[in-house]
Design an enzyme around this catalytic site. Structure first.
Site, PDB file in Angstrom:
ATOM      1  N   HIS A  66       0.765 -12.125   7.847  1.00 11.63           N
ATOM      2  CA  HIS A  66       2.116 -12.425   7.203  1.00 11.63           C
ATOM      3  C   HIS A  66       2.418 -13.911   7.770  1.00 11.63           C
ATOM      4  O   HIS A  66       2.555 -14.083   9.001  1.00 11.63           O
ATOM      5  CB  HIS A  66       3.254 -11.467   7.514  1.00 11.63           C
ATOM      6  CG  HIS A  66       4.487 -11.703   6.869  1.00 11.63           C
ATOM      7  ND1 HIS A  66       4.776 -11.525   5.618  1.00 11.63           N
ATOM      8  CD2 HIS A  66       5.527 -12.321   7.104  1.00 11.63           C
ATOM      9  CE1 HIS A  66       5.983 -12.216   5.082  1.00 11.63           C
ATOM     10  NE2 HIS A  66       6.393 -12.671   6.416  1.00 11.63           N
ATOM     11  N   ASP A 125       5.919  -5.296   5.491  1.00  9.58           N
ATOM     12  CA  ASP A 125       5.406  -6.116   6.583  1.00  9.58           C
ATOM     13  C   ASP A 125       6.197  -5.475   7.775  1.00  9.58           C
ATOM     14  O   ASP A 125       6.643  -6.303   8.674  1.00  9.58           O
ATOM     15  CB  ASP A 125       5.828  -7.527   6.216  1.00  9.58           C
ATOM     16  CG  ASP A 125       5.363  -8.068   5.231  1.00  9.58           C
ATOM     17  OD1 ASP A 125       4.123  -7.993   4.852  1.00  9.58           O
ATOM     18  OD2 ASP A 125       6.108  -8.872   4.465  1.00  9.58           O
ATOM     19  N   LEU A 145       0.931  -1.135  -0.094  1.00  8.90           N
ATOM     20  CA  LEU A 145      -0.015   0.129   0.000  1.00  8.90           C
ATOM     21  C   LEU A 145       0.945   1.342  -0.028  1.00  8.90           C
ATOM     22  O   LEU A 145       1.840   1.197   0.598  1.00  8.90           O
ATOM     23  CB  LEU A 145      -0.659   0.085   1.321  1.00  8.90           C
ATOM     24  CG  LEU A 145      -1.792  -1.180   1.345  1.00  8.90           C
ATOM     25  CD1 LEU A 145      -2.867  -0.903   2.495  1.00  8.90           C
ATOM     26  CD2 LEU A 145      -2.548  -1.635   0.309  1.00  8.90           C
ATOM     27  N   ASN A 149      -2.762  -6.462   8.466  1.00 14.13           N
ATOM     28  CA  ASN A 149      -2.235  -7.568   7.426  1.00 14.13           C
ATOM     29  C   ASN A 149      -1.761  -8.821   8.166  1.00 14.13           C
ATOM     30  O   ASN A 149      -1.501  -8.880   9.184  1.00 14.13           O
ATOM     31  CB  ASN A 149      -0.927  -7.070   6.616  1.00 14.13           C
ATOM     32  CG  ASN A 149      -0.284  -7.965   5.664  1.00 14.13           C
ATOM     33  OD1 ASN A 149      -1.200  -8.698   4.878  1.00 14.13           O
ATOM     34  ND2 ASN A 149       0.807  -8.260   5.595  1.00 14.13           N
ATOM     35  N   LYS A 209      -2.994 -22.786   9.038  1.00 10.33           N
ATOM     36  CA  LYS A 209      -4.160 -23.036  10.191  1.00 10.33           C
ATOM     37  C   LYS A 209      -4.160 -22.106  11.505  1.00 10.33           C
ATOM     38  O   LYS A 209      -5.047 -21.672  11.757  1.00 10.33           O
ATOM     39  CB  LYS A 209      -4.093 -24.527  10.727  1.00 10.33           C
ATOM     40  CG  LYS A 209      -4.513 -25.473   9.918  1.00 10.33           C
ATOM     41  CD  LYS A 209      -4.458 -26.929  10.580  1.00 10.33           C
ATOM     42  CE  LYS A 209      -4.926 -27.882  10.063  1.00 10.33           C
ATOM     43  NZ  LYS A 209      -4.582 -29.455  10.596  1.00 10.33           N
ATOM     44  N   ALA A 210      -2.845 -21.673  11.665  1.00  9.29           N
ATOM     45  CA  ALA A 210      -2.747 -20.746  12.729  1.00  9.29           C
ATOM     46  C   ALA A 210      -2.888 -19.328  12.448  1.00  9.29           C
ATOM     47  O   ALA A 210      -3.754 -18.542  13.188  1.00  9.29           O
ATOM     48  CB  ALA A 210      -1.322 -20.827  13.120  1.00  9.29           C
TER      49      ALA A 210
HETATM   50  C1  GRF Z   1      -1.681 -16.214   3.480  1.00  8.56           C
HETATM   51  O1  GRF Z   1      -0.543 -17.181   3.602  1.00  8.56           O
HETATM   52  C2  GRF Z   1      -1.074 -14.919   4.138  1.00  8.56           C
HETATM   53  O2  GRF Z   1      -0.393 -15.099   5.300  1.00  8.56           O
HETATM   54  C3  GRF Z   1      -0.426 -14.248   3.120  1.00  8.56           C
HETATM   55  O3  GRF Z   1      -1.295 -14.777   2.079  1.00  8.56           O
HETATM   56  C4  GRF Z   1      -1.745 -15.820   2.201  1.00  8.56           C
HETATM   57  C5  GRF Z   1      -3.389 -15.682   1.752  1.00  8.56           C
HETATM   58  O4  GRF Z   1      -3.909 -16.862   1.737  1.00  8.56           O
HETATM   59  N1  GRF Z   1      -0.361 -13.038   3.215  1.00  8.56           N
HETATM   60  P1  GRF Z   1      -5.509 -17.209   1.582  1.00  8.56           P
HETATM   61  O5  GRF Z   1      -6.021 -16.316   0.152  1.00  8.56           O
HETATM   62  O6  GRF Z   1      -6.251 -16.204   2.702  1.00  8.56           O
HETATM   63  O7  GRF Z   1      -5.655 -18.402   1.492  1.00  8.56           O
END
Ligand code: GRF
Length: 206
Positions: A114, A150, A98, A112, A177-178
């Site tokens: 990451h 980030d 952005l 966001n 998952k986390a």
């Molecule tokens: C995720 O791994 C996130 O960490 C990264 O982009 C990916 C998006 O995955 N920023 P999704 O489209 O939500 O499945």
């Protein structure tokens, strides 16, 4: 956010949208009191758009192809967000950096996620960067967005172990998952007005 009206979210996506789905599920189950005002995708073929339409959420394809300047694309995004009266902007796999046009329009109101423990491994291929470095633990970070890559104030992090035989795919799946519960938890903190930002440090209020 005004009065008792539910917090209005915009979820910005570029791809599959598993994080979007996790947020939708938390709202539908009542775990999160918020409303997704719109989903915005810069990619017309993002599967996240299908997820939005299945749940009756307004979705906008906002391609960057016709904008030569990143800031004019962001100015147009701000207009869309304002027209949907958005309180909190969620970047859920939105593959663009952005500009200050967006960042200043929503101060400490853009989050966001990451797939690494920042400030380690920012940018693309964070999971492969972690594997290449040989760390035993990685994870995910939810942070407010500033104009860097980030770099904004960290809200929540979840640690995920790296296994000996991990590939980029297996580690990414474990981290993802986390991501899903960490993102929902961070959004809930915002909705409940429990986040206080002091410089780089984010305090979670009781
Ligand atoms: C995720 O791994 C996130 O960490 C990264 O982009 C990916 C998006 O995955 N920023 P999704 O489209 O939500 O499945």
């Amino acid at each position: 956010m005004s009065g008792n009206a539910p917090c209005r979210l915009a979820v910005l996506v570029s791809g599959s949208g598993t994080n979007l789905q996790a947020i939708i599920d938390c709202i539908e189950s009542g775990e999160l009191t918020a409303e997704i005002a719109c989903v915005i995708s810069n990619k017309a073929d993002a599967y996240a758009l299908t997820r939005a339409s299945r749940h009756g959420i307004p979705a906008v394809i906002h391609s960057n192809a016709h904008f030569s300047e990143r800031s004019s694309y962001d100015a147009a995004t701000v207009e869309i967000l304002r027209s949907h009266k958005v309180d909190l902007v969620i970047l859920a796999g939105f593959m663009r950096i952005l500009t200050d046009t967006m960042v200043h329009a929503f101060p400490n109101a853009i989050m966001n996620i990451h797939p690494a423990l920042l400030p380690s491994f920012p940018g693309l291929h964070a999971q492969q960067q972690a594997l290449d470095y040989g760390v035993r633990y990685s994870g995910c970070t939810v942070h407010f967005v500033d104009c860097g890559t980030d770099t904004g104030p960290i809200i929540l992090q979840t640690v995920v172990p790296v296994e000996q035989d991990d590939t980029e795919e297996t580690l990414s799946a474990r981290i993802q998952k986390a991501e899903h519960h960490t993102f929902a938890e961070a959004i809930k903190l915002f909705v409940d007005r429990k986040i206080l930002v002091q410089g780089r440090r984010v305090q979670i209020l009781p």
